[in-house]
Design a protein around this motif. Structure first.
Motif, PDB file in Angstrom:
ATOM      1  N   MET B 124       0.355  -0.953   0.084  1.00  0.00           N
ATOM      2  CA  MET B 124      -0.121   0.418  -0.259  1.00  0.00           C
ATOM      3  C   MET B 124       0.720   1.293   0.343  1.00  0.00           C
ATOM      4  SD  MET B 124      -3.490  -0.625  -0.550  1.00  0.00           S
ATOM      5  CE  MET B 124      -3.613   1.362   0.607  1.00  0.00           C
ATOM      6  N   LYS B 125       2.388   1.081   0.062  1.00  0.00           N
ATOM      7  CA  LYS B 125       3.002   2.182   0.495  1.00  0.00           C
ATOM      8  C   LYS B 125       2.371   3.428  -0.809  1.00  0.00           C
ATOM      9  CE  LYS B 125       7.881   3.048   1.441  1.00  0.00           C
ATOM     10  NZ  LYS B 125       8.853   2.747   1.257  1.00  0.00           N
ATOM     11  N   ASN B 126       3.277   3.514  -2.110  1.00  0.00           N
ATOM     12  CA  ASN B 126       2.140   4.154  -3.153  1.00  0.00           C
ATOM     13  C   ASN B 126       1.988   4.772  -2.939  1.00  0.00           C
ATOM     14  OD1 ASN B 126       5.407   3.251  -3.970  1.00  0.00           O
ATOM     15  ND2 ASN B 126       4.529   2.258  -5.187  1.00  0.00           N
ATOM     16  N   ALA B 127       0.888   4.448  -2.457  1.00  0.00           N
ATOM     17  CA  ALA B 127      -0.974   4.728  -2.943  1.00  0.00           C
ATOM     18  C   ALA B 127      -0.895   5.666  -1.744  1.00  0.00           C
ATOM     19  CB  ALA B 127      -2.041   3.551  -2.411  1.00  0.00           C
ATOM     20  N   LEU B 128      -0.542   4.844  -0.353  1.00  0.00           N
ATOM     21  CA  LEU B 128      -0.702   5.854   1.644  1.00  0.00           C
ATOM     22  C   LEU B 128       0.173   7.391   0.727  1.00  0.00           C
ATOM     23  CD1 LEU B 128      -0.507   3.197   3.473  1.00  0.00           C
ATOM     24  CD2 LEU B 128      -2.184   4.848   2.860  1.00  0.00           C
ATOM     25  N   GLY B 129       0.775   7.098   0.299  1.00  0.00           N
ATOM     26  CA  GLY B 129       2.365   8.272   0.019  1.00  0.00           C
ATOM     27  C   GLY B 129       1.320   8.908  -1.180  1.00  0.00           C
ATOM     28  N   GLU B 130       0.485   8.546  -2.055  1.00  0.00           N
ATOM     29  CA  GLU B 130       0.322  10.079  -2.442  1.00  0.00           C
ATOM     30  C   GLU B 130      -1.461  10.629  -2.418  1.00  0.00           C
ATOM     31  OE1 GLU B 130      -1.512   8.654  -6.997  1.00  0.00           O
ATOM     32  OE2 GLU B 130       0.683   6.752  -6.456  1.00  0.00           O
ATOM     33  N   VAL B 131      -2.241   9.798  -1.112  1.00  0.00           N
ATOM     34  CA  VAL B 131      -3.196  10.384  -0.325  1.00  0.00           C
ATOM     35  C   VAL B 131      -2.066  10.807   1.049  1.00  0.00           C
ATOM     36  CG1 VAL B 131      -4.378   9.309   1.365  1.00  0.00           C
ATOM     37  CG2 VAL B 131      -4.389   8.173  -0.400  1.00  0.00           C
ATOM     38  N   ALA B 132      -1.021  11.273   1.066  1.00  0.00           N
ATOM     39  CA  ALA B 132      -0.370  12.273   1.546  1.00  0.00           C
ATOM     40  C   ALA B 132      -0.090  13.193   1.069  1.00  0.00           C
ATOM     41  CB  ALA B 132       0.869  10.936   2.239  1.00  0.00           C
ATOM     42  N   GLU B 133       0.746  13.135   0.130  1.00  0.00           N
ATOM     43  CA  GLU B 133       0.845  14.888  -0.581  1.00  0.00           C
ATOM     44  C   GLU B 133      -0.319  14.899  -0.846  1.00  0.00           C
ATOM     45  OE1 GLU B 133       3.600  15.328  -2.295  1.00  0.00           O
ATOM     46  OE2 GLU B 133       5.016  13.368  -0.876  1.00  0.00           O
ATOM     47  N   ILE B 134      -1.792  14.512  -1.133  1.00  0.00           N
ATOM     48  CA  ILE B 134      -3.205  15.583  -1.605  1.00  0.00           C
ATOM     49  C   ILE B 134      -3.494  16.119  -0.474  1.00  0.00           C
ATOM     50  CG2 ILE B 134      -5.318  15.714  -2.428  1.00  0.00           C
ATOM     51  CD1 ILE B 134      -4.411  12.676  -4.402  1.00  0.00           C
ATOM     52  N   GLY B 136      -1.878  16.249   2.727  1.00  0.00           N
ATOM     53  CA  GLY B 136      -0.403  17.419   3.287  1.00  0.00           C
ATOM     54  C   GLY B 136      -0.112  16.442   4.461  1.00  0.00           C
ATOM     55  N   VAL B 137      -0.355  15.104   4.759  1.00  0.00           N
ATOM     56  CA  VAL B 137       0.339  14.788   5.658  1.00  0.00           C
ATOM     57  C   VAL B 137       1.319  14.624   5.271  1.00  0.00           C
ATOM     58  CG1 VAL B 137      -2.092  14.781   6.944  1.00  0.00           C
ATOM     59  CG2 VAL B 137      -0.419  12.651   5.471  1.00  0.00           C
ATOM     60  N   SER B 138       2.482  14.224   6.384  1.00  0.00           N
ATOM     61  CA  SER B 138       4.367  12.960   5.674  1.00  0.00           C
ATOM     62  C   SER B 138       2.948  11.866   5.878  1.00  0.00           C
ATOM     63  CB  SER B 138       5.160  13.298   7.131  1.00  0.00           C
ATOM     64  OG  SER B 138       4.525  12.135   8.021  1.00  0.00           O
ATOM     65  N   HIS B 139       4.493  11.113   4.861  1.00  0.00           N
ATOM     66  CA  HIS B 139       3.831   9.871   4.518  1.00  0.00           C
ATOM     67  C   HIS B 139       3.944   8.913   6.142  1.00  0.00           C
ATOM     68  CE1 HIS B 139       5.546  10.029   0.026  1.00  0.00           C
ATOM     69  NE2 HIS B 139       5.427  11.006   1.036  1.00  0.00           N
ATOM     70  N   LYS B 140       5.292   9.652   6.150  1.00  0.00           N
ATOM     71  CA  LYS B 140       4.869   7.833   7.932  1.00  0.00           C
ATOM     72  C   LYS B 140       3.627   8.308   8.638  1.00  0.00           C
ATOM     73  CE  LYS B 140       7.849   8.079  12.156  1.00  0.00           C
ATOM     74  NZ  LYS B 140       8.703   8.937  12.654  1.00  0.00           N
ATOM     75  N   LYS B 141       3.028   8.986   9.370  1.00  0.00           N
ATOM     76  CA  LYS B 141       1.579   9.592   9.428  1.00  0.00           C
ATOM     77  C   LYS B 141       0.682   8.932   9.225  1.00  0.00           C
ATOM     78  CE  LYS B 141      -0.751  13.401  11.583  1.00  0.00           C
ATOM     79  NZ  LYS B 141      -0.781  14.669  12.062  1.00  0.00           N
ATOM     80  N   ALA B 142       0.888   8.619   7.392  1.00  0.00           N
ATOM     81  CA  ALA B 142      -0.385   7.870   6.627  1.00  0.00           C
ATOM     82  C   ALA B 142      -0.413   6.446   6.728  1.00  0.00           C
ATOM     83  CB  ALA B 142      -0.702   8.431   5.490  1.00  0.00           C
ATOM     84  N   LEU B 143       1.196   6.538   7.126  1.00  0.00           N
ATOM     85  CA  LEU B 143       1.759   5.119   7.334  1.00  0.00           C
ATOM     86  C   LEU B 143       1.337   4.283   8.286  1.00  0.00           C
ATOM     87  CD1 LEU B 143       2.525   2.710   4.991  1.00  0.00           C
ATOM     88  CD2 LEU B 143       4.328   2.939   6.793  1.00  0.00           C
ATOM     89  N   ALA B 144       1.421   5.132   9.459  1.00  0.00           N
ATOM     90  CA  ALA B 144       0.458   4.514  10.673  1.00  0.00           C
ATOM     91  C   ALA B 144      -0.692   5.054  10.910  1.00  0.00           C
ATOM     92  CB  ALA B 144       1.011   6.067  11.964  1.00  0.00           C
ATOM     93  N   ALA B 145      -1.134   5.723  10.317  1.00  0.00           N
ATOM     94  CA  ALA B 145      -3.088   5.845  10.857  1.00  0.00           C
ATOM     95  C   ALA B 145      -3.803   4.450   9.658  1.00  0.00           C
ATOM     96  CB  ALA B 145      -3.240   7.229   9.423  1.00  0.00           C
ATOM     97  N   TRP B 146      -3.031   3.912   8.649  1.00  0.00           N
ATOM     98  CA  TRP B 146      -3.483   3.380   7.577  1.00  0.00           C
ATOM     99  C   TRP B 146      -3.319   1.867   8.975  1.00  0.00           C
ATOM    100  CZ3 TRP B 146      -5.783   2.486   4.224  1.00  0.00           C
ATOM    101  CH2 TRP B 146      -6.400   0.830   3.278  1.00  0.00           C
ATOM    102  N   ARG B 147      -2.461   1.723   9.146  1.00  0.00           N
ATOM    103  CA  ARG B 147      -1.876   0.668   9.970  1.00  0.00           C
ATOM    104  C   ARG B 147      -2.878   0.799  11.152  1.00  0.00           C
ATOM    105  NH1 ARG B 147       4.265   0.793  10.235  1.00  0.00           N
ATOM    106  NH2 ARG B 147       4.611  -0.267   8.079  1.00  0.00           N
ATOM    107  N   TRP B 148      -2.846   1.634  12.040  1.00  0.00           N
ATOM    108  CA  TRP B 148      -4.248   1.125  12.370  1.00  0.00           C
ATOM    109  C   TRP B 148      -5.954   1.381  12.652  1.00  0.00           C
ATOM    110  CZ3 TRP B 148      -8.288   5.097  13.704  1.00  0.00           C
ATOM    111  CH2 TRP B 148      -8.522   4.773  15.632  1.00  0.00           C
ATOM    112  N   ALA B 149      -5.248   1.543  11.227  1.00  0.00           N
ATOM    113  CA  ALA B 149      -7.314   1.456  10.323  1.00  0.00           C
ATOM    114  C   ALA B 149      -7.115   0.416  10.041  1.00  0.00           C
ATOM    115  CB  ALA B 149      -7.357   2.753   9.106  1.00  0.00           C
TER     116      ALA B 149
END
Lengths: 328, 313
Positions: B124-134, B136-149
């Protein structure tokens, strides 16, 4: 005499049957619904009481696509779908029946029974190809009264091949054959075979069609269709005496069963027929669904409402008490 | 700073992943706005804007998108190509974002990332990176939120496997267990299926769905096919269908299909053949489209329940 009423209000016809206490058919009526089910129900009840003066009704059952409407107007004890009603009637008229073919105005059914119990059924999908309406229409186009259509088909020397999958294709195929010079008889017989093929392909798929086979519904009057089924299934086709009103027979049998269990009836009586029934429809503005709500009224009294999704107008089981309705 | 809102159409994959997506975006500090339950207005809007050949749920999806379009900062419209190895979503889901984009005002900010887990090494890394860009949050934060979700989604799904119905439905332990199989967006959208679950329950059915069959059981039963079913939802329907066919507690199976759905027409037919072949379990296919006349539906399910009751008693 004491009796039980069965009323089947379908798309094309409204049928009424009176059973006596032993369960034998004493009267059967077949009327065209003509888009006015309430009027057809009232007319059929009036005719019944004229023909059987002194009839005391011990129970009423309704079926058909307008079964809920009919049940509110007459006060029915049992309200059942057409499939159950047809199966009950067939197994009472022809004990041991294992296959029921029913073709009516706008739908067709195939019901499989084993040991008197329905084990499988199929109904045509939205398409009305191969039902009574289509035969009606084609008979009219050829200028042949529908009552004579079957006899005409029987005189065919060769049943020509006609595409039966779709009514539109069938019609163009028939015109084509007619322009090539085939006789009306041959085309009529070909049409019957095409409809039977279509029925067996659509509904019979994967089903074990075992004799005794009962053929009922309005279309069973057509001897051309009987022959075509006989040929396709290579078995005797039994057409019961009251083939055209079997839904109503089933409804009456179910009403009789109900009365035997409870010993009472909800029937409103024939005198209430003098009162005017009317229906009013409104579009509810309570939410974006904008349901089309219909209320059925007797005089000024609201008998039932339906058509809503949320139950605000109809109540959970479809019928609210008057005082509750006033608040709705 | 105002909280930004993300709109999620309450249609199609919402019925599978709403919990996952809501948890993810909320964890990132966004407000999640669903388009609400399908209603006549949404259906009409969808039918008039969707391509004619689409199935009913896709048309409904269009309507839900319009419901949200101007009311949110972001519109979540992922292209979900695949969620499991060597499997696909249906072709219409793959093309959905493109179809929708053609009908949207250009100023709408879309979160239209590709989600494709088909290959062995997909993540999911690339997809999450793109979401983070759109957003405006860091990639790291997006990845952590995804794991939690994902954890939240697992909890949600294991609750369903225990036999609970989602979306506020409750079984009342009736005597007749009926398997109601079909895509989540058909089974749980009460508007397009004309309250099928409630209607069946009032007739005495205890509803079982494919969501109640565990992943392992679905895989086990689906693998009895000679060839792999590569549509994920098709596989779930077949696997759970075969499981229910072999379960004596289940008195009948109703397969709810969308008119015009390719996978449904195959899967329904396969299941029907198996049902007829072994044990004669009552089986019925109901096809839904735009019509609102309930009579046809009620007649069929009433007759089906009558048949089962007379058979059992």
């Amino acid at each position: 005499m004491n009796g039980f009423l069965g009323i089947d209000v379908g798309s094309v016809s409204t049928n009424l049957v009176v059973l006596d206490e032993s369960g034998a058919v004493r009267e059967s009526l077949y009327l065209r619904t003509q888009g006015q089910p309430i009027k057809a129900i009232k007319t059929s009840l009036n005719m019944a009481v004229e023909r059987l003066p002194g009839l005391k009704v011990l129970g009423v059952g309704t079926t058909g696509s307008a079964r809920h409407l009919a049940s509110v107007i007459v006060g029915a004890d049992s309200v059942k779908n057409e499939i159950t009603a047809h199966a009950v009637a067939a197994s009472s008229m022809v004990p041991g029946v294992r296959t029921v073919i029913e073709i009516g105005g706008q739908d067709s059914k195939l019901i499989i029974l084993r040991d008197g119990v329905v084990t499988d059924f199929a109904m045509n999908t939205v398409c009305a190809a191969g039902t009574g309406s289509f035969l009606d229409q084609q008979a009219a186009r050829l200028g042949i009264p529908i009552e004579q259509f079957g006899e005409m088909a029987r005189r065919a020397t060769l049943a020509v091949r006609i595409a039966g999958r779709c009514a539109v294709f069938a019609e163009s195929d028939m015109i084509h054959k007619q322009q090539m010079g085939y006789s009306l008889e041959d085309i009529g017989a070909g049409l019957c075979e095409a409809l039977v093929r279509n029925f067996l392909n659509n509904l019979g798929k994967g089903k074990e069609i075992l004799s005794p086979v009962v053929f009922q519904g309005g279309v069973a009057a057509n001897v051309g269709m009987r022959d075509a089924f006989n040929k396709a299934l290579a078995t005797e086709i039994i057409v019961p005496e009251y083939f055209g009103v079997m839904g109503a027979v089933g409804a009456a049998i179910l009403a009789r069963e109900y009365a035997a269990r409870t010993g009472r009836t909800m029937f409103r009586g024939f005198s209430t027929l003098d009162v005017d029934f009317s229906s009013k429809s409104i579009e509810c503005r309570g939410c974006p669904n904008q349901c089309e709500v219909i209320s059925i009224q007797r005089g000024s009294q609201v008998l039932a409402r339906w058509g809503d999704r949320c139950g605000k107008w109809s109540g959970v089981n479809g019928i609210l008490k008057n005082e509750e309705l006033a608040e709705a | 700073m105002n909280t930004k809102t993300v709109g999620i159409p309450q249609a199609m994959l919402y019925y599978y992943y709403h919990y996952l997506w809501k948890s993810f975006f909320e964890r990132l500090g966004l407000e999640v706005k669903f388009s609400g339950e399908t209603n006549k207005h949404i259906l009409n809007a969808g039918i008039s804007s969707a391509v004619d050949e689409a199935c009913l749920p896709v048309k409904v999806f269009y309507g839900h998108v319009q419901e949200l379009a101007e009311k949110v900062d972001f519109l979540f419209l992922p292209r979900v190509v695949s969620t499991e190895k060597k499997e696909y979503m249906c072709p219409k889901l793959l093309g959905l974002p493109d179809m929708i984009k053609a009908s949207l005002a250009p100023q709408t900010v879309l979160i239209d990332v590709n989600i494709n887990m088909r290959n062995k090494n997909s993540t999911m890394k690339n997809a999450l990176g793109e979401v983070a860009e759109i957003i405006g949050v860091s990639h790291k934060k997006a990845l952590a939120a995804w794991r939690w979700a994902e954890k939240k989604q697992e909890e949600y799904q294991s609750n369903l496997v225990l036999g609970n119905l989602p979306f506020g439905h409750e079984n009342k332990n009736s005597a007749y267990q009926i398997a109601l199989l079909g895509h989540g967006y058909n089974i749980f959208d009460n508007y397009i299926n004309m309250n099928l679950i409630e209607k069946l329950q009032l007739m005495g059915a205890d509803i079982k769905t494919k969501e109640m069959v565990s992943h392992e059981l679905i895989e086990k039963h689906a693998s009895s096919l000679p060839k792999k079913m590569f549509w994920t939802f098709g596989k779930q329907l077949l696997g759970s269908g075969l499981y229910y066919l072999n379960n004596p507690e289940i008195k009948g199976i109703i397969f709810l299909a969308s008119f015009g759905c390719g996978p449904d027409s195959l899967v329904g037919e396969l299941l029907e053949r198996w049902a007829k072949r072994g044990g004669q379990k009552p089986f019925m296919i109901i096809t839904i489209d735009e019509h609102t006349g309930e009579a046809g539906l009620v007649t069929r399910i009433e007759a089906f329940m009558d048949m089962i009751k007379r058979k059992v008693s």
